[in-house]
Design an enzyme around this catalytic site. Sequence first.
Site, PDB file in Angstrom:
ATOM      1  N   ASN A  33       0.832  -1.222   0.000  1.00 37.45           N
ATOM      2  CA  ASN A  33       0.000   0.000   0.000  1.00 37.45           C
ATOM      3  C   ASN A  33       0.860   1.263   0.000  1.00 37.45           C
ATOM      4  OD1 ASN A  33       0.983   0.191   2.558  1.00 37.45           O
ATOM      5  ND2 ASN A  33      -1.000   0.032   3.589  1.00 37.45           N
ATOM      6  N   TYR A 141       5.589  -4.243  19.587  1.00 38.33           N
ATOM      7  CA  TYR A 141       6.026  -4.816  18.313  1.00 38.33           C
ATOM      8  C   TYR A 141       6.227  -6.329  18.472  1.00 38.33           C
ATOM      9  CZ  TYR A 141       9.314  -6.200  14.659  1.00 38.33           C
ATOM     10  OH  TYR A 141       9.940  -6.873  13.642  1.00 38.33           O
TER      11      TYR A 141
END
Length: 329
Positions: A33, A141
């Site tokens: 994207n 994360y």
Amino acid sequence: MENVLVVGGAGYIGSYMCKYLSKNGYAPVILDNFSRGHRMAVRYGKLYEGNINNDGLLAKIFTENKIAAVMHFAAYCYVGESVTAPDIYYKNNVSATLNLLEAMVKNNVNAFIFSSTCATYGNPIDVPIFEDHPQHPINPYGRSKLMVEKILKDFSQAFDLKYVCLRYFNAAGADPEEELGEDHRPETHLIPLVLQTALGMRDQVEIFGNDYPTHDGTCIRDYIHTDDLAQAHLLAMERIMGGFSGDMYNLGNGKGYSVNDVIEKASEITKTSIKTKVVNRRQGDPAILVSASQKAIEELGWRPKYHELDAIIETAWKWHKKNPKGYEE
Ligand code: UDP
């Protein structure tokens, strides 16, 4: 020629993977994207632009291309950012990945290579770290990646999905042919920051803490070249295609270098004096992360080529010298 869907194929490791796949007789199909990737890094394979939570687009890709395997590189990967913006880490790294996996199951695509991380281990109890080391990540994360590892295990038991998790240590270096390299915006990774400082693009490198329990007080990491990571992905994919499923492999060199060691080596290679400043620790950073990667060597036949940090930094330096501003677009 078999098609491999490379999700995040415009990013640092994903773009190099596309080159590696095409050199090895596969046809990469890229989904990105461009939220963090670069159009100029898409040089190998057919591109689809969009998000992995766009079911219509995924169905179109799976219908238009017979996909033999999916490699998933489209994740956010900044430890510090994950602490201050966990929402986008869980949305992008977990929820969107879940969507991709559901789409694979729906469309009967059943081979998945997952980019996991040493950050899933948290603060290690034993170093070097083997794959069966307890996983207690200390930042969002690492937690987001561990959640996907667990989802994969459940999916593979419930559905016809084969997978391998590759737990990278610190990805570094650039394409030895100098075509593709590391360009994060903003850049947060140590080696590119040090090289940009050597190039005069930055005034100094901030050292995040020098009071860790290590030989010089700075954090120790295990740096692994993207070419070696790409090789492991290809081997893992071929193993899955041979019917294997459900395992995880560390990918590292088994050697630890402190932040100061990295800066020193980079100074030698660039023949520059690199100015540094010690600042506070960055939240979410374990003191030491060093891999034991024998399992990938023995079971996958992985043969990393870049054993020394110098050789890794040299490839990165060549790319940064050629592209001081990164990809110009
Ligand atoms: N680091 C640092 N200064 C920086 C960037 C990173 O001291 O400007 C340290 C960081 O704390 C860690 C190591 O360098 O110990 C590698 O960090 P990087 O962000 O490159 O990779 P990570 O380990 O977060 O995946």
